[in-house]
Design a protein around this motif. Structure first.
Motif: not given
Ligand SMILES: [Zn+2]
Length: 314
Positions: A38, A41, A43, A57, A60, A62
């Motif tokens: 991501c 963040c 991730s 994601c 978050c 995204s």
């Molecule tokens: Zn994220």
């Protein structure tokens, strides 16, 4: 003769990638294998939404599109055209001009083809930057013909269209180990490793030392001619030997760096004709990238497809 199955030719390119869908599926698979990260963040956990071709994601929310973060980001050219372009650029020993590539890809407009190729070249450079040269290294400078496009536009009517031919300074570094097994006096008695070529604004010893420190391991041994700007190289590497020799003899003492320079010049002259000064580094990237992978052609394509996927691009 045993044929290397991984070594993709045009026939099996078409078998492997018969349509746009197969290319997108392949790209997705490659990105999953590499790990989708991501942008927001960091991730690595994602859900795939097939109908929208995006990853979401898990942490978050995204979104990451299929192309985002790759060299294909923001491009409207079909993925299969990109693949074909990358395939042609990486599978042939010789380089393609953008005009020839346009013809091969059957594209109407020249600009997107030119842009694609520059992106691929820039990505090749990013890959090679991750590697530092080591061991015995031949180093020299050279001047490459370029065209100053800005100046060309600002020139008065008389000069218009003729461009202004200039030269750009380039620093060349080649790993070169003594090869005592080579007894043939007509062949080089050193073997070539990895190659780097860097455009330079000037050839001051400060500028050269800065580039060498970035490109070469500190423990390396540099071999150069007696050019005064090379005099302080021992400040950045363990060993530096300057060979003072008549220029006729130079190619014997620094055999690989001179071969690399003349091959690159011949190729550029034959294929690209005029190279804008901002783009010379890109062409050098392509030349070095292919040279550096001369012994493992087979996975060039796969390497480039996902190039930059998790890199910072801009
Ligand atoms: Zn994220």
């Amino acid at each position: 003769m045993v044929q290397n199955e991984d070594n993709m030719n045009l026939m099996n390119f078409n078998e492997r990638f018969p349509n746009e869908e197969s290319c997108r599926e392949y790209l997705k698979g490659k990105r999953v294998a590499e790990g989708v990260v991501c942008k927001k963040c960091g991730s690595p956990k994602h859900y795939w939404f097939a109908n929208m071709e995006i990853w979401k994601c898990a942490d978050c929310g995204s979104r990451t599109s299929l192309r985002s973060g790759t060299i294909m980001e923001k491009s409207h050219v079909p993925v299969r055209t990109w693949f074909m372009c990358i395939h042609l650029m990486t599978s042939t020993k010789k380089a393609f001009s953008a005009l020839e590539m346009q013809r091969q890809l059957g594209m109407k407009r020249y600009e997107p083809v030119w842009f694609m190729m520059q992106k691929v070249r820039s990505s090749m450079g990013k890959r090679d930057k991750k590697y530092k040269l080591s061991g015995n290294i031949e180093l020299d400078d050279a001047f490459f013909e370029i065209v100053d496009l800005e100046e060309k536009e600002n020139d008065d009517e008389q000069k218009r269209g003729r461009g202004s031919n200039k030269q750009k300074k380039v620093l060349i570094m080649v790993e070169s180990e003594p090869n005592p097994k080579q007894k043939n006096p007509n062949k080089k008695n050193r073997s070539m490793g990895f190659v780097k070529m860097v455009t330079m604004d000037d050839l001051s010893s400060i500028g050269i030392n800065y580039e060498v420190a970035k490109s070469v391991n500190k423990q390396s041994s540099l071999l150069t001619d007696g050019y005064h700007s090379f005099a302080r190289l021992n400040e950045v590497v363990a060993n530096h030997k300057a060979i003072v020799t008549p220029s006729k003899e130079a190619h014997k003492k620094l055999p690989w760096v001179h071969t690399v320079i003349s091959n690159a010049k011949r190729l550029f002259l034959g294929v690209h004709h005029s190279i804008g000064k901002e783009y010379l580094q890109n062409y050098l990237n392509e030349f070095c990238y292919k040279l550096n992978r001369r012994n493992f052609e087979s996975d060039l394509f796969d390497r480039m497809i996902i190039a930059g996927a998790n890199d910072t691009w801009y």
